[in-house]
Design a protein around this motif. Structure first.
Motif, mmCIF file in Angstrom:
data_model
loop_
_atom_site.group_PDB
_atom_site.id
_atom_site.type_symbol
_atom_site.label_atom_id
_atom_site.label_comp_id
_atom_site.label_asym_id
_atom_site.label_seq_id
_atom_site.Cartn_x
_atom_site.Cartn_y
_atom_site.Cartn_z
ATOM 1 N N UNK A 123 118.235 51.042 125.993
ATOM 2 C CA UNK A 123 119.337 51.076 126.951
ATOM 3 C C UNK A 123 119.515 49.686 127.563
ATOM 4 N N UNK A 124 120.739 49.399 127.978
ATOM 5 C CA UNK A 124 121.011 48.149 128.701
ATOM 6 C C UNK A 124 122.095 48.414 129.725
ATOM 7 N N UNK A 125 121.778 48.119 130.987
ATOM 8 C CA UNK A 125 122.718 48.290 132.086
ATOM 9 C C UNK A 125 123.101 46.939 132.648
ATOM 10 N N UNK B 40 117.206 46.042 130.822
ATOM 11 C CA UNK B 40 117.134 46.788 129.567
ATOM 12 C C UNK B 40 115.750 47.407 129.413
ATOM 13 N N UNK B 41 115.683 48.390 128.533
ATOM 14 C CA UNK B 41 114.418 49.068 128.273
ATOM 15 C C UNK B 41 114.604 50.116 127.195
ATOM 16 N N UNK B 42 113.719 51.089 127.185
ATOM 17 C CA UNK B 42 113.774 52.148 126.178
ATOM 18 C C UNK B 42 113.613 53.513 126.836
ATOM 19 N N UNK B 43 113.969 54.517 126.050
ATOM 20 C CA UNK B 43 113.808 55.908 126.453
ATOM 21 C C UNK B 43 113.495 56.691 125.184
ATOM 22 N N UNK C 57 127.853 47.797 137.069
ATOM 23 C CA UNK C 57 128.961 48.279 136.250
ATOM 24 C C UNK C 57 128.727 49.713 135.792
ATOM 25 N N UNK C 58 129.840 50.437 135.634
ATOM 26 C CA UNK C 58 129.754 51.848 135.263
ATOM 27 C C UNK C 58 129.257 52.052 133.833
ATOM 28 N N UNK C 59 129.653 51.176 132.934
ATOM 29 C CA UNK C 59 129.267 51.364 131.539
ATOM 30 C C UNK C 59 127.901 50.766 131.245
ATOM 31 N N UNK C 60 127.105 51.528 130.497
ATOM 32 C CA UNK C 60 125.832 51.012 129.972
ATOM 33 C C UNK C 60 125.778 51.310 128.482
#
Length: 192
Positions: A40-42, A50-53, A181-184
């Motif tokens: 993921x990246x926000x 950023x990171x992982x899930x 921001x709303x989008x990731x």
């Protein structure tokens, strides 16, 4: 007697032939969650995180090697940051798991179910699905590529559709450089 035996043999042969020529439909391939990744990246005005899930489970469905469906569950409690260390890493992860963001105590999983898959080229597909985050479901469209036993996709998710309001300019005024921001982005690499 011979006529009956011959008729029986023809019926059996015809039955086997019909069965052998029918293609395999809806071949469900389970995703190897330990070998697959969701990154993921926000984004915010002053940078990004950023990171992982982790995937909890998932599968892709094929018909004659053509992608036709899919369903995935993500374990929201595994959300981690890879761009920070120490105290700040813990604070960010705790905040993302809190009710300000994804509320993982009440919503431990998120889900994606494909509703329509359209081939767009060799190994490429446009996918429309229903994405559920924090108990809210919305349609999402993205592209997916499938090569052998691997698949990749990049999804752009609008968090405001899922009641994830913290720091959003869509819900709050005058946030300035505190705006998130709303989008990731989610970058998904699957092995099945």
């Amino acid at each position: 007697m011979r006529k009956i035996a011959l008729t029986l043999v023809l019926a059996v042969v015809t039955g086997f032939t019909a069965t052998a020529s029918n293609p395999v439909e809806n071949d469900k391939k389970e995703v190897k969650v330990s070998e697959s990744t969701v990154t993921w990246k926000g984004y915010k005005v002053t940078g990004s995180h950023y990171g992982v899930i982790d995937l909890k489970d998932g599968a892709l469905t094929f018909n004659n090697d053509q992608l036709t469906g899919g369903e995935f569950v993500v374990d929201m409690t595994t959300l981690v940051s890879h761009d920070l260390e120490g105290e700040y890493k813990g604070k960010l992860e705790g905040h993302l798991k809190s009710d300000d963001f994804f509320g993982v105590d009440k919503h431990a999983t998120s889900k994606l179910v494909f509703t329509k898959v359209t081939p767009t080229g060799k190994n490429s597909y446009e996918v429309i699905g229903n994405l559920t985050i924090k108990g809210k479901t919305n349609p999402i469209t993205f592209n997916m590529s499938v090569y052998g036993s691997k698949a990749t996709a990049t999804l752009k998710v609008d968090r405001s559709l899922y009641d994830v309001k913290y720091g959003s300019g869509s819900f709050f005024d005058n946030l300035g450089d505190k705006t998130i921001y709303d989008e990731f982005d989610l970058v998904v690499d699957l092995v099945f």
